[in-house]
Enzyme design. Structure first.
Site, PDB file in Angstrom:
ATOM      1  N   CYS A  54       0.822  -1.210   0.000  1.00  0.00           N
ATOM      2  CA  CYS A  54       0.000   0.000   0.000  1.00  0.00           C
ATOM      3  C   CYS A  54       0.860   1.265   0.000  1.00  0.00           C
ATOM      4  O   CYS A  54       0.416   2.317  -0.485  1.00  0.00           O
ATOM      5  CB  CYS A  54      -0.902   0.033   1.228  1.00  0.00           C
ATOM      6  SG  CYS A  54      -1.848  -1.467   1.527  1.00  0.00           S
ATOM      7  N   ASP A  86      -2.415  -4.040   7.668  1.00  0.00           N
ATOM      8  CA  ASP A  86      -3.480  -4.853   8.256  1.00  0.00           C
ATOM      9  C   ASP A  86      -3.473  -6.261   7.673  1.00  0.00           C
ATOM     10  O   ASP A  86      -3.687  -7.247   8.380  1.00  0.00           O
ATOM     11  CB  ASP A  86      -4.841  -4.211   7.987  1.00  0.00           C
ATOM     12  CG  ASP A  86      -5.056  -2.964   8.826  1.00  0.00           C
ATOM     13  OD1 ASP A  86      -4.104  -2.530   9.486  1.00  0.00           O
ATOM     14  OD2 ASP A  86      -6.170  -2.429   8.822  1.00  0.00           O
ATOM     15  N   CYS A 127      -2.272   2.728   3.211  1.00  0.00           N
ATOM     16  CA  CYS A 127      -2.977   1.656   3.910  1.00  0.00           C
ATOM     17  C   CYS A 127      -4.076   2.212   4.828  1.00  0.00           C
ATOM     18  O   CYS A 127      -4.147   3.409   5.087  1.00  0.00           O
ATOM     19  CB  CYS A 127      -1.974   0.803   4.694  1.00  0.00           C
ATOM     20  SG  CYS A 127      -2.569  -0.861   5.085  1.00  0.00           S
ATOM     21  N   ASP A 128      -4.904   1.318   5.330  1.00  0.00           N
ATOM     22  CA  ASP A 128      -6.165   1.674   5.983  1.00  0.00           C
ATOM     23  C   ASP A 128      -6.069   2.798   7.020  1.00  0.00           C
ATOM     24  O   ASP A 128      -6.875   3.724   7.011  1.00  0.00           O
ATOM     25  CB  ASP A 128      -6.753   0.451   6.692  1.00  0.00           C
ATOM     26  CG  ASP A 128      -7.124  -0.659   5.735  1.00  0.00           C
ATOM     27  OD1 ASP A 128      -6.802  -0.550   4.545  1.00  0.00           O
ATOM     28  OD2 ASP A 128      -7.732  -1.644   6.185  1.00  0.00           O
ATOM     29  N   CYS A 199      -5.420  -2.406  -1.011  1.00  0.00           N
ATOM     30  CA  CYS A 199      -6.296  -3.525  -1.373  1.00  0.00           C
ATOM     31  C   CYS A 199      -7.438  -3.058  -2.275  1.00  0.00           C
ATOM     32  O   CYS A 199      -8.076  -2.039  -2.034  1.00  0.00           O
ATOM     33  CB  CYS A 199      -6.842  -4.177  -0.118  1.00  0.00           C
ATOM     34  SG  CYS A 199      -5.542  -4.927   0.906  1.00  0.00           S
ATOM     35  N   GLU A 450      -9.101  -6.494  13.935  1.00  0.00           N
ATOM     36  CA  GLU A 450     -10.048  -6.896  12.895  1.00  0.00           C
ATOM     37  C   GLU A 450     -10.150  -8.417  12.819  1.00  0.00           C
ATOM     38  O   GLU A 450      -9.199  -9.134  13.137  1.00  0.00           O
ATOM     39  CB  GLU A 450      -9.602  -6.360  11.535  1.00  0.00           C
ATOM     40  CG  GLU A 450      -9.680  -4.852  11.419  1.00  0.00           C
ATOM     41  CD  GLU A 450      -9.244  -4.344  10.066  1.00  0.00           C
ATOM     42  OE1 GLU A 450      -9.475  -3.163   9.782  1.00  0.00           O
ATOM     43  OE2 GLU A 450      -8.649  -5.117   9.292  1.00  0.00           O
ATOM     44  N   SER A 476     -12.551  -6.203   8.956  1.00  0.00           N
ATOM     45  CA  SER A 476     -11.877  -5.583   7.828  1.00  0.00           C
ATOM     46  C   SER A 476     -12.903  -5.096   6.820  1.00  0.00           C
ATOM     47  O   SER A 476     -14.029  -5.596   6.759  1.00  0.00           O
ATOM     48  CB  SER A 476     -10.959  -6.617   7.165  1.00  0.00           C
ATOM     49  OG  SER A 476     -10.605  -6.232   5.860  1.00  0.00           O
TER      50      SER A 476
END
Length: 563
Positions: A54, A86, A127-128, A199, A450, A476
């Site tokens: 990511c 993650d 990323c997240d 993702c 998660e 997630s």
């Protein structure tokens, strides 16, 4: 008329004082000249790292943002902060660090911007947790800022089938079930993630990037442009130029991050079928911006916004497919033209949302990713707030693609994900069960991990809608199936989920938006009296987090200090 650069210096003008010669000397060592001291200093906050695809390409994007800021007339300075993956930590003890990393990112960017007296900055995340982390810092520091999303990964392919990281998690369940071989699982693993980017489905990173664009804090198109595209390089350079213009115009994040702008963000998340994590992160961002946003606002908006997008994890398309038919801007244009968005909200372009969308393309003719408003996948949004005696402060379910509207069954109670996963893999969980994983909330985890690993295994074993999965932890953005997370209050602080016992009947109803355990108030009170809270974690960052984090219904923030 453009302002003189020296008039744009908000914080760096502290260096004008002759007593600041030592401070200036330090800056000269990194290349700042007499002429540069007349210009605004613009930070480029990068989450570049080699630990996740990511973020692996973000240094090149930081250089593009630097060039844009420099060409516009500023003095850009790149600095870095952390990221964690993650996907790599999922299903391990490392997942406890994921949500706390959001606050580490926010705190570290705020620290650099404040300590170095920067006048403005561009924040680049992939990323997240990068995205809300950057946005929380932007809201706190309140100097002109623009967010840039690093972009989505391209889909992987094997035997003509489109793959992503969730394909691998679900492959583990299929393998355990005997449906695929070792060789087939290895083949999926080796082809799922072909390069740089976050993702690919409408998972948390793409969800939050879309939300930030709807919020008005990133340039139009930024959330849709793939990681390795020419468009991504161009929008990053333009972000460096845009932040200088925000300085010229005197536009600050809190001018943009209003209640109406947050409602736009929630609306877009609902229409796209975004991640449950959007609830947690948007609440935290609003808290930082001092905007009164609550889970009741999500409930109100969910009831009137249709779910339009056929995107993974519940659909079949990925973010790159949406980009190819017009992207998030085209979806926003559709929503705005039909009265779902506030068009008068200011954005980082210096224009309103309506003005930006006037220049946006429509969705391509014949595309099948975004359904017409009169023929949606659901007439209401897929992120549903549930309440009841098991979750008095609320819980979050994502019901897109889930055909089961009501599930009642016996509780199968586990104190951690590892024990629950073992039970699933050993075929000890039966159709109709309600699988409960507790003491994994913000404080209890600590870190609110998660549960993609176990939820994907259930889907892979064909039990995604035959077994309900409940937790005070999170899911997630890649999770789908009959799952309910963010149950609040969490078990660690004595929420009702702490008193649930093996075999208790539990009911989840997404239409009625209820989550109930069929245990009398008297019995719950009796169990409460004999309950003792597990010891709170005390070591290092997880210990700090456990002792400061708020309830998930407030966004799991770490600065919710009471007078």
């Amino acid at each position: 008329m453009s302002k003189d650069p020296k008039d744009l210096r908000i914080k760096s003008n502290v260096f004008d004082d002759p007593k600041r010669a030592p401070n200036r000397a330090m800056l000269r060592a990194v290349g700042i000249t007499d002429e540069d001291f007349k210009k605004p200093m613009i930070g480029i906050a990068s989450t570049w790292s080699e630990v996740t695809p990511c973020n692996i390409h973000l240094h090149d994007l930081a250089l593009k943002a630097k060039k844009g800021a420099q060409d516009a007339g500023g003095v850009p300075l790149i600095f870095n902060t952390i990221t964690v993956s993650d996907g790599i930590s999922m299903g391990t003890a490392g997942m406890r660090y994921s949500l706390p990393s959001r606050d580490v990112i926010a705190d570290s960017i705020e620290t650099v911007v404040g300590a170095e007296n920067l006048d403005a900055y561009v924040a680049i995340g992939g990323c997240d947790k990068n995205i809300p982390g950057c946005m929380i810092s932007i809201a706190r520091t309140d100097v002109p800022a623009v967010f840039v999303y690093g972009g989505t990964i391209a889909p992987g392919y094997r035997n003509g089938e489109k793959l992503d990281i969730v394909s691998v998690f679900e492959g583990v369940g299929k393998h355990n079930n005997g449906d695929i071989s070792d060789k087939e699982l290895h083949g999926i693993e080796c082809n799922a993630c072909p390069g740089a980017g976050s993702c690919g489905g409408m998972y948390t990173a793409n969800t939050m990037a879309s939300a930030v664009e709807a919020l008005g804090m990133s340039l139009p198109g930024s959330s849709s442009h793939p990681a390795e595209s020419k468009d991504k390089h161009e929008d990053t350079q333009k972000a460096g130029e845009a932040v200088y213009k925000l300085l010229e115009q005197g536009i600050y994040p809190k001018d943009i991050m209003t209640k109406e702008a947050f409602e736009n963000a929630v609306t877009v998340v609902m229409a796209l079928g975004g991640s449950t994590n959007a609830v947690l992160h948007l609440l935290a961002m609003a808290h930082a911006a001092e905007v009164d946003l609550s889970i009741d606002d999500f409930d109100r908006i969910q009831r009137k916004v249709p779910h339009l997008a056929d995107l993974k994890p519940s659909g079949k398309y990925v973010m790159e497919d949406l980009y190819n038919v017009g992207g998030v801007q085209a979806v926003m244009k559709l929503l705005y033209e039909n009265g779902y968005l506030h068009g008068d909200c200011l954005t980082v372009t210096g224009k309103t949302l309506a003005e930006n969308l006037a220049d946006a393309n429509d969705l391509k003719e014949g595309q099948e990713i975004i359904l017409p408003l009169d023929k949606p996948y659901r007439k209401t949004g897929p992120l549903v707030i549930l309440k009841g005696n098991l979750a008095p402060r609320g819980a979050v379910a994502k019901v897109s693609g889930v055909k089961v509207k009501r599930h009642t069954g016996p509780a199968r109670v586990f104190e951690n994900e590892a024990e629950a996963t073992k039970a699933v893999m050993d075929n000890q969980i039966n159709e109709g069960d309600v699988l409960v994983i507790r003491n994994v909330g913000p404080k209890g985890g600590p870190g609110m991990p998660e549960m993609l690993s176990i939820s994907a295994i259930l889907v892979g074993k064909g039990m995604g809608e035959k077994v309900a999965l409940l937790t005070d932890g999170r899911f997630s953005g890649g999770t789908h199936g009959l799952v309910v997370g963010h149950i609040a209050p969490e078990a660690q602080v004595g929420g009702p989920i702490a008193y649930l016992q093996e075999g208790d009947q539990v009911m989840i109803d997404s239409d009625l938006q209820e989550i109930t355990m069929y245990v009398s108030d008297e019995e719950i009170e009796k169990r409460k009296q004999s309950w003792t809270a597990p010891p709170l974690y005390k070591k290092g960052i997880l210990g700090k987090y456990a002792h400061t984090v708020s309830c998930s219904s407030k966004g799991a923030v770490t600065d919710d200090f009471q007078d």
